[in-house]
Design a protein around this motif. Structure first.
Motif, PDB file in Angstrom:
ATOM      1  N   ARG A 168       0.852  -1.180   0.000  1.00  0.00           N
ATOM      2  CA  ARG A 168       0.000   0.000   0.000  1.00  0.00           C
ATOM      3  C   ARG A 168       0.890   1.232   0.000  1.00  0.00           C
ATOM      4  NH1 ARG A 168      -2.494   1.403   4.082  1.00  0.00           N
ATOM      5  NH2 ARG A 168      -1.330   0.217   5.633  1.00  0.00           N
ATOM      6  N   THR A 169       0.327   2.343  -0.436  1.00  0.00           N
ATOM      7  CA  THR A 169       1.013   3.617  -0.344  1.00  0.00           C
ATOM      8  C   THR A 169       0.005   4.686   0.035  1.00  0.00           C
ATOM      9  OG1 THR A 169       0.657   4.194  -2.666  1.00  0.00           O
ATOM     10  CG2 THR A 169       2.679   2.989  -2.140  1.00  0.00           C
ATOM     11  N   GLU A 170       0.521   5.790   0.556  1.00  0.00           N
ATOM     12  CA  GLU A 170      -0.322   6.933   0.875  1.00  0.00           C
ATOM     13  C   GLU A 170       0.369   8.189   0.367  1.00  0.00           C
ATOM     14  OE1 GLU A 170      -1.055   6.937   5.056  1.00  0.00           O
ATOM     15  OE2 GLU A 170      -2.233   5.078   5.009  1.00  0.00           O
ATOM     16  N   CYS A 171      -0.333   8.959  -0.438  1.00  0.00           N
ATOM     17  CA  CYS A 171       0.193  10.190  -1.005  1.00  0.00           C
ATOM     18  C   CYS A 171      -0.592  11.358  -0.431  1.00  0.00           C
ATOM     19  CB  CYS A 171       0.066  10.160  -2.529  1.00  0.00           C
ATOM     20  SG  CYS A 171       0.524  11.704  -3.337  1.00  0.00           S
ATOM     21  N   ASP A 172       0.048  12.154   0.399  1.00  0.00           N
ATOM     22  CA  ASP A 172      -0.594  13.318   0.992  1.00  0.00           C
ATOM     23  C   ASP A 172       0.304  14.524   0.716  1.00  0.00           C
ATOM     24  OD1 ASP A 172      -2.098  15.096   2.426  1.00  0.00           O
ATOM     25  OD2 ASP A 172      -1.417  14.401   4.400  1.00  0.00           O
ATOM     26  N   VAL A 173       0.302  14.954  -0.539  1.00  0.00           N
ATOM     27  CA  VAL A 173       1.206  15.998  -0.991  1.00  0.00           C
ATOM     28  C   VAL A 173       0.407  17.124  -1.618  1.00  0.00           C
ATOM     29  CG1 VAL A 173       3.163  16.565  -2.482  1.00  0.00           C
ATOM     30  CG2 VAL A 173       3.046  14.329  -1.384  1.00  0.00           C
ATOM     31  N   GLU A 174       0.628  18.342  -1.157  1.00  0.00           N
ATOM     32  CA  GLU A 174      -0.053  19.522  -1.683  1.00  0.00           C
ATOM     33  C   GLU A 174       0.302  19.719  -3.159  1.00  0.00           C
ATOM     34  OE1 GLU A 174       0.125  24.367  -0.985  1.00  0.00           O
ATOM     35  OE2 GLU A 174       0.880  23.007   0.555  1.00  0.00           O
ATOM     36  N   ASP A 186      -2.492  15.195  -7.325  1.00  0.00           N
ATOM     37  CA  ASP A 186      -3.826  14.602  -7.252  1.00  0.00           C
ATOM     38  C   ASP A 186      -3.931  13.538  -6.176  1.00  0.00           C
ATOM     39  OD1 ASP A 186      -2.506  12.432  -8.300  1.00  0.00           O
ATOM     40  OD2 ASP A 186      -3.450  12.555 -10.275  1.00  0.00           O
ATOM     41  N   GLY A 187      -2.771  13.149  -5.594  1.00  0.00           N
ATOM     42  CA  GLY A 187      -2.786  12.182  -4.515  1.00  0.00           C
ATOM     43  C   GLY A 187      -3.144  10.779  -4.933  1.00  0.00           C
ATOM     44  N   ALA A 188      -3.190  10.510  -6.240  1.00  0.00           N
ATOM     45  CA  ALA A 188      -3.679   9.216  -6.723  1.00  0.00           C
ATOM     46  C   ALA A 188      -2.566   8.185  -6.777  1.00  0.00           C
ATOM     47  CB  ALA A 188      -4.300   9.382  -8.108  1.00  0.00           C
ATOM     48  N   ALA A 189      -1.924   7.950  -5.635  1.00  0.00           N
ATOM     49  CA  ALA A 189      -0.800   7.022  -5.620  1.00  0.00           C
ATOM     50  C   ALA A 189      -1.223   5.592  -5.891  1.00  0.00           C
ATOM     51  CB  ALA A 189      -0.083   7.087  -4.268  1.00  0.00           C
ATOM     52  N   GLY A 190      -2.494   5.263  -5.683  1.00  0.00           N
ATOM     53  CA  GLY A 190      -2.936   3.899  -5.893  1.00  0.00           C
ATOM     54  C   GLY A 190      -3.758   3.721  -7.145  1.00  0.00           C
ATOM     55  N   ALA A 191      -3.794   4.709  -8.019  1.00  0.00           N
ATOM     56  CA  ALA A 191      -4.633   4.625  -9.207  1.00  0.00           C
ATOM     57  C   ALA A 191      -3.778   4.651 -10.458  1.00  0.00           C
ATOM     58  CB  ALA A 191      -5.624   5.791  -9.223  1.00  0.00           C
ATOM     59  N   GLY A 192      -4.407   4.384 -11.593  1.00  0.00           N
ATOM     60  CA  GLY A 192      -3.692   4.525 -12.849  1.00  0.00           C
ATOM     61  C   GLY A 192      -3.418   3.207 -13.528  1.00  0.00           C
ATOM     62  N   PRO A 193      -2.870   3.238 -14.746  1.00  0.00           N
ATOM     63  CA  PRO A 193      -2.585   2.026 -15.501  1.00  0.00           C
ATOM     64  C   PRO A 193      -1.630   1.111 -14.759  1.00  0.00           C
ATOM     65  CG  PRO A 193      -2.290   4.000 -16.842  1.00  0.00           C
ATOM     66  CD  PRO A 193      -2.489   4.454 -15.456  1.00  0.00           C
ATOM     67  N   PHE A 240       4.873  11.235   1.881  1.00  0.00           N
ATOM     68  CA  PHE A 240       4.550  10.032   1.120  1.00  0.00           C
ATOM     69  C   PHE A 240       4.911   8.829   1.977  1.00  0.00           C
ATOM     70  CE2 PHE A 240       5.851   6.450  -1.474  1.00  0.00           C
ATOM     71  CZ  PHE A 240       4.750   6.286  -2.304  1.00  0.00           C
ATOM     72  N   SER A 241       4.047   7.831   1.989  1.00  0.00           N
ATOM     73  CA  SER A 241       4.290   6.611   2.760  1.00  0.00           C
ATOM     74  C   SER A 241       4.242   5.412   1.830  1.00  0.00           C
ATOM     75  CB  SER A 241       3.240   6.456   3.865  1.00  0.00           C
ATOM     76  OG  SER A 241       3.264   7.547   4.756  1.00  0.00           O
ATOM     77  N   GLY A 242       5.190   4.494   2.026  1.00  0.00           N
ATOM     78  CA  GLY A 242       5.252   3.309   1.188  1.00  0.00           C
ATOM     79  C   GLY A 242       5.838   2.123   1.927  1.00  0.00           C
ATOM     80  N   SER A 297       7.503  -1.230  -6.188  1.00  0.00           N
ATOM     81  CA  SER A 297       6.143  -0.751  -6.444  1.00  0.00           C
ATOM     82  C   SER A 297       5.881   0.578  -5.746  1.00  0.00           C
ATOM     83  CB  SER A 297       5.120  -1.789  -5.982  1.00  0.00           C
ATOM     84  OG  SER A 297       5.243  -2.970  -6.737  1.00  0.00           O
ATOM     85  N   SER A 298       6.449   0.760  -4.566  1.00  0.00           N
ATOM     86  CA  SER A 298       6.284   2.020  -3.858  1.00  0.00           C
ATOM     87  C   SER A 298       7.077   3.136  -4.529  1.00  0.00           C
ATOM     88  CB  SER A 298       6.707   1.869  -2.395  1.00  0.00           C
ATOM     89  OG  SER A 298       5.821   1.013  -1.694  1.00  0.00           O
ATOM     90  N   THR A 299       8.233   2.811  -5.098  1.00  0.00           N
ATOM     91  CA  THR A 299       8.980   3.805  -5.865  1.00  0.00           C
ATOM     92  C   THR A 299       8.141   4.317  -7.027  1.00  0.00           C
ATOM     93  OG1 THR A 299      11.089   2.735  -5.329  1.00  0.00           O
ATOM     94  CG2 THR A 299      11.081   4.246  -7.201  1.00  0.00           C
ATOM     95  N   ALA A 300       7.522   3.394  -7.755  1.00  0.00           N
ATOM     96  CA  ALA A 300       6.676   3.788  -8.876  1.00  0.00           C
ATOM     97  C   ALA A 300       5.498   4.632  -8.406  1.00  0.00           C
ATOM     98  CB  ALA A 300       6.179   2.542  -9.618  1.00  0.00           C
TER      99      ALA A 300
END
Length: 256
Positions: free
Chosen positions: A16-22, A25-32, A225-227, A92-95
């Protein structure tokens, strides 16, 4: 390996990852997701799989800290032999981190303290212009060897070849960076001070992701960012995210 203009991420349910960056879009877990299995396969081949195991760590991280201290002028810090464990951020967290910051193909990436080079290879496979800087020679050589092996695979035929530099981050001009990743948990105080001064030359808007915040008015906190990492089996590890503000001229080594 064509990735288009946007970075892609994916990982199994255990990562899992958490993106909390001003400003993102914070979408660290979304996308292709289609390219991450290829990247993990390539890394497995480059590192003979053991290096991607979640329990892979060693006590030689004390050597890293000692090398950094040797490069920090006047340091009197002492290190215990059994204090430090070497570990890495999962590929995966780097990506996910790169996607969290919205980085595009061709962006300039530096890992300062790059170890055996996995984040650099992930960044390169995702289309970034990636460089690793590592102070311990055997790790730098291992990274160079992995890059050669991955370069011989068809999956890597379209990437910009990553580069690996053996030396201290204080001896490197990274002022052209779009993002710097520094897993600075063990960086001595003198090294963080030198890192902060040299990073004042970064272009305004460049990202710095580090365990310790860079010092001074040239850096603005943007969140965290958390990974997943190899040195803890459960939960997430968190890095601070800052943006450069000043864009001052690059500092020479003699000025640090």
């Amino acid at each position: 390996m064509a990735f288009g203009s946007t970075l892609c991420i994916a990982f199994g349910e255990s990562f899992r990852t958490e993106c909390d960056v001003e400003g993102t879009d914070g979408a660290a877990g979304a996308g292709p997701q289609e390219h991450i299995p290829q990247i993990l396969d390539a890394l497995n081949m480059a590192y003979n799989e053991q290096a991607l195991n979640a329990s892979w760590m060693s006590l030689d991280s004390v050597e890293v800290a000692r090398e950094h201290i040797k490069h920090a002028k006047g340091s009197k810090e002492e290190l215990a032999e059994d204090t430090y464990l070497y570990g890495e951020i999962h590929p995966s967290s780097t990506a996910a981190l790169l996607r969290c910051l919205g980085l595009r193909t061709g962006a300039r990436y530096y890992d300062l303290g790059s170890g055996t080079g996995k984040t650099v290879l992930v960044a390169a496979l995702l289309g970034l212009n990636a460089t690793g800087v590592e102070v311990v020679e055997k790790r730098s050589l291992a990274a160079q060897g992995a890059a050669r092996r991955i370069g011989g695979q068809g999956v890597a035929k379209d990437i910009c070849p990553p580069s690996f530099l053996h030396g201290s981050l204080l001896d490197v001009d990274f002022s052209d960076a779009d993002i710097i990743f520094a897993n600075s948990v063990l960086f001595p105080e003198e090294l963080m001070e030198g890192f902060s001064r040299r990073a004042e030359a970064l272009r305004p808007g460049s990202w710095v992701v580090s365990y310790w915040n860079l010092l001074g008015p040239c850096f603005r906190s943007m969140g965290q960012f958390s990974g997943s990492v190899t040195w803890q089996a459960e939960g997430l590890f968190t890095w601070k995210v800052q943006q450069a503000l000043c864009g001052r001229r690059a500092l020479g080594a003699e000025e640090l």
